[in-house]
Motif scaffolding. Sequence first.
Motif, PDB file in Angstrom:
ATOM      1  N   PRO A 119      -7.174 -37.630   7.876  1.00  0.00           N
ATOM      2  CA  PRO A 119      -7.265 -38.518   6.706  1.00  0.00           C
ATOM      3  C   PRO A 119      -8.419 -39.497   6.877  1.00  0.00           C
ATOM      4  CG  PRO A 119      -5.000 -38.336   7.459  1.00  0.00           C
ATOM      5  CD  PRO A 119      -5.850 -37.690   8.513  1.00  0.00           C
ATOM      6  N   ARG A 177     -13.569 -34.674   1.589  1.00  0.00           N
ATOM      7  CA  ARG A 177     -12.723 -33.813   0.754  1.00  0.00           C
ATOM      8  C   ARG A 177     -13.162 -32.356   0.854  1.00  0.00           C
ATOM      9  NH1 ARG A 177     -10.594 -30.476  -1.035  1.00  0.00           N
ATOM     10  NH2 ARG A 177      -9.316 -30.155  -2.895  1.00  0.00           N
ATOM     11  N   PRO A 227      -7.679 -35.337   3.491  1.00  0.00           N
ATOM     12  CA  PRO A 227      -7.276 -36.327   2.484  1.00  0.00           C
ATOM     13  C   PRO A 227      -8.243 -37.507   2.521  1.00  0.00           C
ATOM     14  CG  PRO A 227      -5.451 -35.758   3.961  1.00  0.00           C
ATOM     15  CD  PRO A 227      -6.693 -35.209   4.576  1.00  0.00           C
ATOM     16  N   GLY A 260      -9.127 -41.540   0.927  1.00  0.00           N
ATOM     17  CA  GLY A 260      -8.692 -42.716   0.194  1.00  0.00           C
ATOM     18  C   GLY A 260      -9.790 -43.758   0.173  1.00  0.00           C
ATOM     19  N   ARG A 289      -5.566 -38.758  -0.389  1.00  0.00           N
ATOM     20  CA  ARG A 289      -4.995 -37.611  -1.088  1.00  0.00           C
ATOM     21  C   ARG A 289      -5.969 -36.448  -1.004  1.00  0.00           C
ATOM     22  NH1 ARG A 289      -4.239 -41.033  -6.338  1.00  0.00           N
ATOM     23  NH2 ARG A 289      -3.844 -42.491  -4.677  1.00  0.00           N
ATOM     24  N   ARG A 326      -6.013 -33.812  -3.398  1.00  0.00           N
ATOM     25  CA  ARG A 326      -6.201 -33.095  -4.652  1.00  0.00           C
ATOM     26  C   ARG A 326      -7.673 -33.076  -5.072  1.00  0.00           C
ATOM     27  NH1 ARG A 326      -2.368 -37.378  -7.674  1.00  0.00           N
ATOM     28  NH2 ARG A 326      -3.860 -39.029  -8.200  1.00  0.00           N
ATOM     29  N   VAL A 330      -9.842 -36.137  -6.429  1.00  0.00           N
ATOM     30  CA  VAL A 330      -9.976 -37.392  -5.688  1.00  0.00           C
ATOM     31  C   VAL A 330     -11.393 -37.948  -5.769  1.00  0.00           C
ATOM     32  CG1 VAL A 330     -10.477 -36.300  -3.459  1.00  0.00           C
ATOM     33  CG2 VAL A 330      -9.435 -38.569  -3.523  1.00  0.00           C
ATOM     34  N   TYR A 351      -3.239 -46.265   7.141  1.00  0.00           N
ATOM     35  CA  TYR A 351      -3.091 -44.879   6.701  1.00  0.00           C
ATOM     36  C   TYR A 351      -3.499 -43.884   7.783  1.00  0.00           C
ATOM     37  CZ  TYR A 351      -2.253 -46.696   2.033  1.00  0.00           C
ATOM     38  OH  TYR A 351      -1.717 -47.359   0.955  1.00  0.00           O
TER      39      TYR A 351
END
Length: 298
Positions: free
Chosen positions: A87, A123, A128, A130, A144, A146, A149, A178
């Motif tokens: 992440p 990505r 993920p 953020g 995330r 998806r 993003v 996170y």
Amino acid sequence: MPTATIESYDEYATLLDAVRGIRWPARSAVRGGIPGAHTSRLRGISAEFTEYRPYRQGDDLKRIDWKLFARSDRAYIRLSNDRAILPTMIVLDASASMAFPVSSRAKWMLAAQIGVALGAVARNSGDPVGLVVAGEEPALLAPRMRSSVTHEIIRAVSAARPGGSEPLAPSVSIAAQYGGRLVVVSDLLGDAEELLTVASRLVAAGREVHMVHVIAPEEIDPSREAAMVSDPEAPSVRRALTGDTREQYVAAYAAWRDRIAHEFTEAGVAYSTAVVGEETPDHLIRRITAPRGMSLSA
């Protein structure tokens, strides 16, 4: 928060195309075993074979290489490096000093490009992503995976307006919760000491931390014309910039930059400078994401 327009997306289209093929390997093996693009600290039985070792009592029988056993009559375990996701949280400094020079907001524009491009690269590597925009109107996007993003990051960045003098370290601490990789994009004005403390603590805990130091050319080499300058985060603080004071400023700013680079690097932080106009944004992204020990000339 305002919705980003089609023009907002178009503004980044060329940059996103330029960084599409860039991959961002982790600086060290990643904790955890969720399938992804990075080498994990866990050893498993994936297709990426690394070595054999003799079978030990208690090992999973499924990991024995039975073909090798049939040939040698000895039991060996087939080892491999599993792959894991990482992440990535990006923190953009949106304090007032990032709007310098006032006529162009060049530092903020470059910081926004860096944030969007690094998010897209992470990505595209299957991680993920953020974002935290730290300013008078903060924004937070939790990591995330998806496909939308990157558009969400563009929307948040396009809505942001640099202002205020809120400390950056608390936003960095929020983003750090996170896990994974942490990237801070800032001019470090007024926040360097606190950010170094937070970053050093995270590195000591095994985290990957990047610091991208955004600098305007006018900060390195201000105009030689006499002028009255002020601190954008404290407008009441004003100083005359004349011949003598200019030379003192140039020397002090250069020494400060050298010290900052040394302290962050010594702490284990991946420190990079981003001087407005010095290199193309895609080359800058390649330099930031290059594996440790590999350098790209500007």
